[in-house]
Motif scaffolding. Structure first.
Motif, PDB file in Angstrom:
ATOM      1  N   LEU A   1       0.828  -1.200   0.000  1.00  0.00           N
ATOM      2  CA  LEU A   1       0.000   0.000   0.000  1.00  0.00           C
ATOM      3  C   LEU A   1       0.868   1.259   0.000  1.00  0.00           C
ATOM      4  O   LEU A   1       0.565   2.251  -0.656  1.00  0.00           O
ATOM      5  CB  LEU A   1      -0.882  -0.026   1.256  1.00  0.00           C
ATOM      6  CG  LEU A   1      -2.202   0.734   1.213  1.00  0.00           C
ATOM      7  CD1 LEU A   1      -3.051   0.253   0.050  1.00  0.00           C
ATOM      8  CD2 LEU A   1      -2.947   0.547   2.528  1.00  0.00           C
ATOM      9  N   ARG A   2       1.984   1.187   0.744  1.00  0.00           N
ATOM     10  CA  ARG A   2       2.798   2.383   0.931  1.00  0.00           C
ATOM     11  C   ARG A   2       3.870   2.563  -0.131  1.00  0.00           C
ATOM     12  O   ARG A   2       4.413   3.656  -0.289  1.00  0.00           O
ATOM     13  CB  ARG A   2       3.487   2.337   2.304  1.00  0.00           C
ATOM     14  CG  ARG A   2       2.547   2.667   3.441  1.00  0.00           C
ATOM     15  CD  ARG A   2       3.308   3.043   4.694  1.00  0.00           C
ATOM     16  NE  ARG A   2       2.379   3.358   5.771  1.00  0.00           N
ATOM     17  CZ  ARG A   2       1.921   2.458   6.628  1.00  0.00           C
ATOM     18  NH1 ARG A   2       2.312   1.194   6.537  1.00  0.00           N
ATOM     19  NH2 ARG A   2       1.090   2.806   7.580  1.00  0.00           N
TER      20      ARG A   2
ATOM     21  N   LEU B   1       4.108   2.793  -3.457  1.00  0.00           N
ATOM     22  CA  LEU B   1       3.983   3.827  -4.492  1.00  0.00           C
ATOM     23  C   LEU B   1       4.067   5.242  -3.932  1.00  0.00           C
ATOM     24  O   LEU B   1       4.868   6.047  -4.411  1.00  0.00           O
ATOM     25  CB  LEU B   1       2.708   3.629  -5.321  1.00  0.00           C
ATOM     26  CG  LEU B   1       2.620   4.589  -6.514  1.00  0.00           C
ATOM     27  CD1 LEU B   1       3.669   4.266  -7.564  1.00  0.00           C
ATOM     28  CD2 LEU B   1       1.241   4.577  -7.136  1.00  0.00           C
ATOM     29  N   PRO B   2       3.263   5.576  -2.879  1.00  0.00           N
ATOM     30  CA  PRO B   2       3.374   6.946  -2.353  1.00  0.00           C
ATOM     31  C   PRO B   2       4.770   7.288  -1.849  1.00  0.00           C
ATOM     32  O   PRO B   2       5.260   8.400  -2.093  1.00  0.00           O
ATOM     33  CB  PRO B   2       2.367   6.989  -1.196  1.00  0.00           C
ATOM     34  CG  PRO B   2       1.603   5.736  -1.224  1.00  0.00           C
ATOM     35  CD  PRO B   2       2.146   4.842  -2.275  1.00  0.00           C
ATOM     36  N   VAL B   3       5.416   6.348  -1.158  1.00  0.00           N
ATOM     37  CA  VAL B   3       6.746   6.629  -0.614  1.00  0.00           C
ATOM     38  C   VAL B   3       7.740   6.830  -1.754  1.00  0.00           C
ATOM     39  O   VAL B   3       8.516   7.799  -1.763  1.00  0.00           O
ATOM     40  CB  VAL B   3       7.205   5.494   0.331  1.00  0.00           C
ATOM     41  CG1 VAL B   3       8.676   5.623   0.672  1.00  0.00           C
ATOM     42  CG2 VAL B   3       6.362   5.516   1.607  1.00  0.00           C
TER      43      VAL B   3
ATOM     44  N   GLU C   1       7.110   7.628  -4.876  1.00  0.00           N
ATOM     45  CA  GLU C   1       6.769   8.838  -5.627  1.00  0.00           C
ATOM     46  C   GLU C   1       7.263  10.086  -4.900  1.00  0.00           C
ATOM     47  O   GLU C   1       7.761  11.022  -5.526  1.00  0.00           O
ATOM     48  CB  GLU C   1       5.240   8.894  -5.831  1.00  0.00           C
ATOM     49  CG  GLU C   1       4.828   9.791  -6.968  1.00  0.00           C
ATOM     50  CD  GLU C   1       3.331   9.743  -7.229  1.00  0.00           C
ATOM     51  OE1 GLU C   1       2.729   8.658  -7.070  1.00  0.00           O
ATOM     52  OE2 GLU C   1       2.776  10.787  -7.576  1.00  0.00           O
ATOM     53  N   SER C   2       7.135  10.091  -3.571  1.00  0.00           N
ATOM     54  CA  SER C   2       7.599  11.248  -2.795  1.00  0.00           C
ATOM     55  C   SER C   2       9.114  11.379  -2.875  1.00  0.00           C
ATOM     56  O   SER C   2       9.642  12.494  -2.986  1.00  0.00           O
ATOM     57  CB  SER C   2       7.142  11.126  -1.345  1.00  0.00           C
ATOM     58  OG  SER C   2       5.736  11.029  -1.282  1.00  0.00           O
TER      59      SER C   2
END
Lengths: 172, 191
Positions: free
Chosen positions: B23-24, B26-28, B30-31
């Motif tokens: 879950l995390r 992609l966001p991590v 991408e950031s």
């Protein structure tokens, strides 16, 4: 309370206009990212100068003179574009833990940067002993702080995924 | 050339599976990508502004260039790795995404601009290292670099807004305003 405010803001004419014109949000986000790059590049250079890695041929005040205006004006552009993004997508922004942590760190980042500039200005000209150990740690901390600010800015879009049960998002 | 079989294979890779399973991730990632992009663009802009004579005119170009380039490359490496990780789980949709194609084309152009600069102008840098203005072609390289890297960021951001629309730039988003923007900015860059 914040949710209510965000929903009200989302229903205002200005917000509806921003929402309804497809290119506004991506364009403003792009300007926001280009500007944060210019701000961070400036900040990083000052930090690396304090650490003695770059621009050792220039006195620190000259380095600040070159980059501080970019940081100051950049932050103004970031605030303006950020405001447009909040008005355009109030629920997504305000109902996000990343957003509020980011704002908290931003306040710390601005205060510490201002304090740092003031301490350099107050130093006697000539016979510069070079940056102190505290200044060097301050430089590293500032870079880490702004990296976190950038990280959290992108993480706003993924509040549930990043924060799980802590997320403020109505999706949670 | 049909890229779809390659994209499908990449999408089925174990790294891609790991990205999709977390879950995390992609966001991590991408950031981290945005953090790296900030360093890449921020350092390149300092070099380009020196070429344009707008900042650091009193410093030798090679100093500005050589002291920052290691940081630019390190950050570019991070951006490339995180970029590939973001690409994998979406490979089949990214290869037909117009904004993604334009971003890669802009990156290629940036590379060509840099290579031409390094192999021609930088060879004769001793003659203009401390000069301001630098030769017109070096100034042009700086202006082109700023424009191209801005385009990389804009198209990169646009990918996220085209994913939901059948994974190509939707008809209602037109790029005309970019042309208008370039037309209005263009004349000010000459000289």
């Amino acid at each position: 309370m914040v949710h209510g405010f965000a929903q009200w803001l989302q229903s205002t004419r200005l917000s509806v206009t921003i929402q309804s014109v497809d290119w506004i949000i991506p364009t403003v986000q792009s300007i926001h990212i280009v500007t944060i790059a210019l701000v961070f590049g400036s900040l990083l250079t000052i930090a690396l100068r304090v650490l003695g890695r770059v621009r050792t041929d220039q006195p620190l005040p000259a380095v600040l003179e070159r980059f501080v205006p970019w940081i100051r004006n950049g932050i103004l552009v970031l605030a303006a574009t950020g405001l447009v993004l909040i008005v355009g997508e109030p629920v997504r922004e305000l109902m996000s833990l990343s957003f509020w942590v980011k704002m908290g760190l931003l306040a710390c980042g601005i205060v510490s940067a201002a304090a740092f500039c003031r301490s350099v200005e107050r130093r006697p000209a000539g016979g510069d002993p070079g940056p102190t150990t505290a200044a060097k740690w301050g430089a590293v901390a500032t870079v880490v702080l702004w990296l976190l600010i950038i990280f959290l800015g992108r993480a706003i879009a993924y509040d549930v995924e990043v924060w799980g049960p802590l997320s403020l998002s109505p999706r949670a | 050339m049909d890229l779809m079989p390659i994209a499908e294979a990449l999408k089925a890779s174990s790294l891609s599976e790991w990205m999709r399973g977390s879950l995390r991730a992609l966001p991590v990632i991408e950031s981290i990508h945005v953090m790296a992009v900030a360093v890449v663009f921020g350092t390149i802009a300092i070099i380009d502004l020196r070429l344009l004579g707008l900042r650091d005119a009193s410093r030798p170009f090679t100093r500005v260039f050589r002291e920052l380039l290691p940081y630019t490359w390190a950050a570019f490496g991070v951006a490339a790795v995180t970029g590939v990780l973001m690409f994998l789980p979406n490979a089949t949709t990214y290869v037909v995404n117009t904004a993604f194609g334009l971003k890669l084309a802009s990156l290629a152009l940036a590379g060509v601009n840099m290579a031409v600069f390094e192999f021609t102008l930088l060879r004769s840098v001793a003659a203009w290292d401390t000069a301001n203005p630098v030769p017109a072609r070096a100034r042009a390289a700086g202006a082109v670099s700023l424009l191209i890297w801005t385009a990389v960021i804009v198209f990169g951001r646009w990918i996220g807004f085209t994913k939901g629309y059948d994974f190509s730039v939707p008809k209602e988003i037109d790029f005309d305003f970019l042309g208008t923007l370039l037309q209005s900015v263009g004349p000010h860059l000459r000289g």
